[in-house]
Scaffold this motif. Sequence first.
Motif, short mmCIF file in Angstrom:
data_model
loop_
_atom_site.label_atom_id
_atom_site.label_comp_id
_atom_site.label_asym_id
_atom_site.label_seq_id
_atom_site.Cartn_x
_atom_site.Cartn_y
_atom_site.Cartn_z
N HIS A 157 7.70 7.15 1.26
CA HIS A 157 8.34 6.60 2.46
C HIS A 157 7.55 5.41 3.00
O HIS A 157 8.15 4.41 3.42
CB HIS A 157 8.47 7.69 3.53
N ARG A 158 6.23 5.50 2.98
CA ARG A 158 5.40 4.39 3.45
C ARG A 158 5.59 3.17 2.55
O ARG A 158 5.73 2.03 3.04
CB ARG A 158 3.93 4.80 3.47
N GLN A 161 8.95 1.51 3.29
CA GLN A 161 8.92 0.73 4.53
C GLN A 161 8.20 -0.60 4.33
O GLN A 161 8.67 -1.65 4.77
CB GLN A 161 8.25 1.54 5.64
N ASP A 162 7.05 -0.55 3.66
CA ASP A 162 6.28 -1.77 3.42
C ASP A 162 7.04 -2.75 2.53
O ASP A 162 7.03 -3.97 2.75
CB ASP A 162 4.94 -1.43 2.77
N GLN A 165 10.10 -4.24 4.38
CA GLN A 165 9.63 -5.19 5.40
C GLN A 165 9.22 -6.50 4.74
O GLN A 165 9.53 -7.59 5.24
CB GLN A 165 8.46 -4.59 6.18
#
Length: 280
Positions: A157-158, A161-162, A165
């Motif tokens: 999930h991290r 997101q990165d 973005q």
Amino acid sequence: MSRLLAFCLCFISAGMAWARPPMAVSIHPIYLIATEITRGVETPELLLKNQSGHDVQLTPADRKMIQDASLVIWVGKEHEAPLEKALGGNTRAVSILGSGIIQPLPLRTTRGMAIKDTVDTHIWLDPNNAVRIGFFIAALRSQQYPENKAMYWENAHRFAQDMLQASRQVAGKGGARPYWAFHDAYQYLERPLNLKFSGALTDDPHVAPTVAQIKYLHDSRPSAKMCLLAESSASPSQYRKLGDIVFQPVGETLSQYQDFVVAWQTVAGEIQACVSSARK
């Protein structure tokens, strides 16, 4: 032998016996994604060091890595054809292209026509594909080691997101901007960067462009000045006949980077700068 030394040796032996079999990953960009997903739990091993996957030389150590691995992740026979013999019958080997988790794009001719029943294997360049690959690795490893499921999924999930973005930060605005390629290896970047493929010099980076193709690019060029994306090894003699261009070397294998998001964002930024300079 002292009791303390005997205890230490027994402890080390037990640790080796219970050591988790490693996960092996075929090529560098997929290895970078796997590293993000397994962070804090384990360290994957890169199988094809300094190799693209198209031309493969397996050493005895490489074959042992495959044999010892609890999971081998590769793009698939379409990208790493020489690995098919070593991995084809391996029940622990998982092909990303064979998994159905992404929808690959077809190869194109030097003039932009899709080639039926082919696959452009540079799948990691699409940020959505990179995210899907990350979740796929998390799912596979969670099935094997459920005690670490929470960490794998948190990392996935991290990473998602990165990655998304980073994609938003370099998204192209306005109309699609044209570019040329030395050979067509960047179409997975066209949607996120709002690019339009206007032709390639050659369909094989090891084969020189034909006079007919150079004439085609001249005759159909969408703007007086064009951005040309190419491998850094491309010779100026092979593209100087194109006239006014902005030359941008692109390492689509991301081999010089150790962080996938940073690598993708850097490459995307260089391409954006190239197409922007060509429009001035």
